[in-house]
Design a protein around this motif. Structure first.
Motif, PDB file in Angstrom:
ATOM      1  N   TRP A  44       0.848  -1.195   0.000  1.00 19.95           N
ATOM      2  CA  TRP A  44       0.000   0.000   0.000  1.00 19.95           C
ATOM      3  C   TRP A  44       0.880   1.239   0.000  1.00 19.95           C
ATOM      4  O   TRP A  44       2.060   1.175   0.349  1.00 19.95           O
ATOM      5  N   ALA A  80      -5.292  -7.517   7.714  1.00 20.44           N
ATOM      6  CA  ALA A  80      -6.527  -6.890   8.221  1.00 20.44           C
ATOM      7  C   ALA A  80      -6.515  -5.379   8.052  1.00 20.44           C
ATOM      8  O   ALA A  80      -7.563  -4.744   8.055  1.00 20.44           O
ATOM      9  N   SER A  81      -5.351  -4.829   7.910  1.00 17.62           N
ATOM     10  CA  SER A  81      -5.247  -3.363   7.819  1.00 17.62           C
ATOM     11  C   SER A  81      -3.876  -3.002   7.258  1.00 17.62           C
ATOM     12  O   SER A  81      -2.978  -3.837   7.282  1.00 17.62           O
ATOM     13  N   PRO A  82      -3.696  -1.771   6.771  1.00 19.67           N
ATOM     14  CA  PRO A  82      -4.687  -0.713   6.621  1.00 19.67           C
ATOM     15  C   PRO A  82      -5.624  -0.989   5.444  1.00 19.67           C
ATOM     16  O   PRO A  82      -5.186  -1.541   4.426  1.00 19.67           O
TER      17      PRO A  82
ATOM     18  N   TYR B 217      -3.551  -4.919  15.220  1.00 21.66           N
ATOM     19  CA  TYR B 217      -3.750  -4.753  13.783  1.00 21.66           C
ATOM     20  C   TYR B 217      -2.624  -3.883  13.236  1.00 21.66           C
ATOM     21  O   TYR B 217      -2.313  -2.844  13.829  1.00 21.66           O
ATOM     22  N   CYS B 219      -0.669  -1.045  11.626  1.00 21.16           N
ATOM     23  CA  CYS B 219      -0.936   0.374  11.358  1.00 21.16           C
ATOM     24  C   CYS B 219      -2.143   0.924  12.119  1.00 21.16           C
ATOM     25  O   CYS B 219      -2.612   2.022  11.811  1.00 21.16           O
ATOM     26  N   VAL B 220      -2.652   0.182  13.081  1.00 22.35           N
ATOM     27  CA  VAL B 220      -3.775   0.669  13.888  1.00 22.35           C
ATOM     28  C   VAL B 220      -3.262   0.873  15.310  1.00 22.35           C
ATOM     29  O   VAL B 220      -2.642  -0.038  15.869  1.00 22.35           O
ATOM     30  N   LEU B 406      -5.890   4.986  12.305  1.00 18.65           N
ATOM     31  CA  LEU B 406      -4.698   4.718  11.498  1.00 18.65           C
ATOM     32  C   LEU B 406      -3.510   5.468  12.091  1.00 18.65           C
ATOM     33  O   LEU B 406      -3.639   6.628  12.498  1.00 18.65           O
TER      34      LEU B 406
END
Lengths: 124, 447
Positions: A44, A80-82, B217, B219-220, B406
């Motif tokens: 990403w 799961a992210s981002p 998670y 980047c969280v 984020l």
């Protein structure tokens, strides 16, 4: 810049977190003998007003000696992210990038964008 | 060391932290390409842009401050030890008056230099520092980059627990009651992973706090370990806006600026100059006086806000779920003083980016914008019975298609519960309570 084409095909354009992305690439060039390696990355990057950031989730390099990497399949489990996001100041864009490097002949690159998750677009 | 390779977990995806297996033992570092460490350190991080402005501003500040201190100290020594006479605006002063004037001027000068360097440091932050933590059997060592200089050393046997400090560094709490940073700053999901991994290596449970038992998670941000249990619902949130520290900071800056300015005004007022010479002096001083007046106005506004906030009393916000998840219902409890006659609770999504390349043409700056506002509650704020605090509980949910919190380099998405209460417009009370929103639950989380 090298002459030729590099095409990427993904099995879908949108994925859910945790799903497996599958795709293939096809390299067409008259300079196959100079091909050194093909690098496939799934990652990403942020776009928008701020300074860019990027992350790589999956990376593989196929060297020319390993059975003709002029075309091939790839797959990667998505995290799961981002999640993909289209905001006002921040945009997160997921993409598969394939780069073919040639000795003394530059490189060919191609990119296929896909959606991870289903976050709504933010309207300014 | 195959045993180490097996036993130490890999960092979560998207993490800039890497686990290396060296002759010294397992090593954690935030350097993306450790082999290039030496050359990149020598070139002072080429990715940061080639601006010479920070160096010019810092050098100018140091030079002016140092030069002034030398002259003022020399004058002070001459006055105290050798009785050197001093003239102020053409008239001789007493020894005491001269010493007081020079000491005051020296203090203001040094403070002004410190503020200058602080502001320059904020506008032009330094290049990213690389760190590495070497996990040997009998000691853990923190080093800067690949330097051999040890910044911190701690024995695993004396570590009683691991925590994360406000800068995102992992801190070892020793049996002697000391806290030592053992890593550099990291994103919160990285530091949560590091606490778990290092705790596992110590044979301890996975650290302390809320983040220890929640999913990580990439980047969280993780939940602030300081989140305390609530009295009505499960978690009590802590506010992020602090009016009193802001007002006191404003007070310090205003006092400093005006103290220095009014020294010069006093010198001007007691001067013997007349005509054009006097006008020139006042012309030079006018911008400084105006800035001082503007600072005073800001100070009054901030003090007014802080006093109002104190008068409004405590507001408590508790939630039944933390972090939140899009599409899942949650309850929120809000309590406040009975003097509040109107209350609005909103859920707000804020995007924040760092712009600029740090070059002379494009300096660093930060921009933020509220991109989504959901009104969760609007009420009269009246208590059920006179004298009792106002209390309300209501359900809400983060929309299923909302973006998660984020935290990546230069880009941040934050969710806030905002409480505004009246009377008046703008409302007398404005409080913000940050809360983490995770991505929708899936198999992609780091276990």
């Amino acid at each position: 810049m090298s002459e030729g084409s590099l095409a990427i095909v993904l099995d879908r354009l949108a994925y859910e977190p945790g799903e497996t992305l599958r795709g293939s690439y096809k390299l067409v060039t008259a300079e196959l003998s100079r091909l050194e390696e093909v690098e496939i990355t799934v990652g990403w990057q942020t776009e928008g007003k701020g300074r860019k950031a990027r992350g790589v989730e999956h990376r593989e390099v196929r060297e020319a000696g390993e059975g003709g990497p002029m075309d091939g399949n790839f797959s990667a489990v998505l995290p799961a992210s981002p999640l993909s996001y289209d905001g006002v100041l921040i945009k997160v864009r997921w993409a598969v990038r394939v780069r073919a490097s040639f000795s003394d002949w530059g490189q060919l690159t191609s990119e296929a964008v896909f959606q991870l998750g289903h976050v709504a677009r933010v309207v300014a | 060391m195959p045993a180490d390779r097996r036993s130490f977990p890999e960092p979560p995806g998207q993490s800039t932290v890497r686990v290396l297996h060296t002759v010294e033992g397992v090593t954690l570092t935030n350097q993306p390409y450790p082999d290039r460490l030496t050359s990149e350190l020598k070139s002072r991080s080429p990715g940061q842009g080639g601006s010479c402005l920070p160096m010019v501003f810092k050098g100018f500040g140091l030079l002016v401050t140092g030069f002034g201190v030398v002259i003022l100290v020399r004058g002070l020594i001459a006055t105290v030890f050798f009785g050197a006479p001093m003239n102020l605006n053409g008239r001789p002063t007493s020894k005491m008056e001269a010493v007081v004037f020079q000491v005051g001027f020296l203090a203001a000068w040094v403070a002004f230099g410190a503020v200058w360097l602080f502001v320059v440091g904020k506008i032009f932050p330094g290049p990213k520092r690389y760190w590495r933590l070497v996990l040997a059997d009998d000691h853990w060592m923190l080093r800067q980059g690949n330097s051999w200089w040890v910044e911190g050393r701690v024995s695993p046997r004396e570590i009683e627990g691991l925590a994360v400090d406000r800068r995102g560094r992992v801190v070892a709490e020793t049996s002697a009651g000391k806290r030592r940073a053992i890593t550099g700053p990291m994103s919160s999901f990285e530091s949560a992973w590091a606490v778990r991994a290092l705790s596992g290596r110590l044979g301890q449970s996975a650290g302390a706090g809320r983040s220890a038992d929640s999913q990580i998670y990439p980047c969280v941000p993780t939940v602030d370990p300081a989140v305390s249990p609530g009295s009505i619902l499960k978690y009590r949130l802590s506010r992020s806006d602090r009016p009193w520290p802001r007002a006191l900071g404003c007070l310090a800056a205003t006092l400093l600026w005006n103290a220095v300015t009014w020294v010069f005004v006093w010198v001007r007022l007691s001067g013997a100059d007349r005509g054009w010479a006097a006008w020139k002096g006042w012309l030079l001083l006018t911008p400084f006086i105006l800035i001082g007046v503007v600072a005073l106005v800001f100070l009054v506004m901030n003090l007014f806000q802080a006093i109002n906030d104190t008068r409004a009393g405590g507001a408590v916000v508790e939630v039944s779920m933390n972090p939140l998840e899009p599409g899942r219902q949650c309850k929120v409890f809000v309590s406040g003083q009975s003097a509040l006659t109107a209350m609005v609770v909103r859920l707000i999504c804020v995007e924040e980016v760092k712009c600029g390349t740090g070059t002379d043409d494009d300096p660093y700056s930060t921009e933020s914008k509220r991109v989504r506002t959901l009104e969760l509650h609007r009420g009269d704020g009246l208590p059920l019975a006179p004298g009792l605090p106002f209390e309300t509980t209501f359900p809400f949910e983060v929309p299923a298609d909302a973006m998660h919190s984020l935290e990546i380099e230069n880009n941040k998405i934050t969710w806030l519960l905002e409480v505004e209460a009246g009377p008046g417009d703008p409302p007398r009370v404005h409080r913000e309570f940050p809360i983490v929103v995770n991505p929708p639950r899936s198999s992609g989380a780091v276990s």
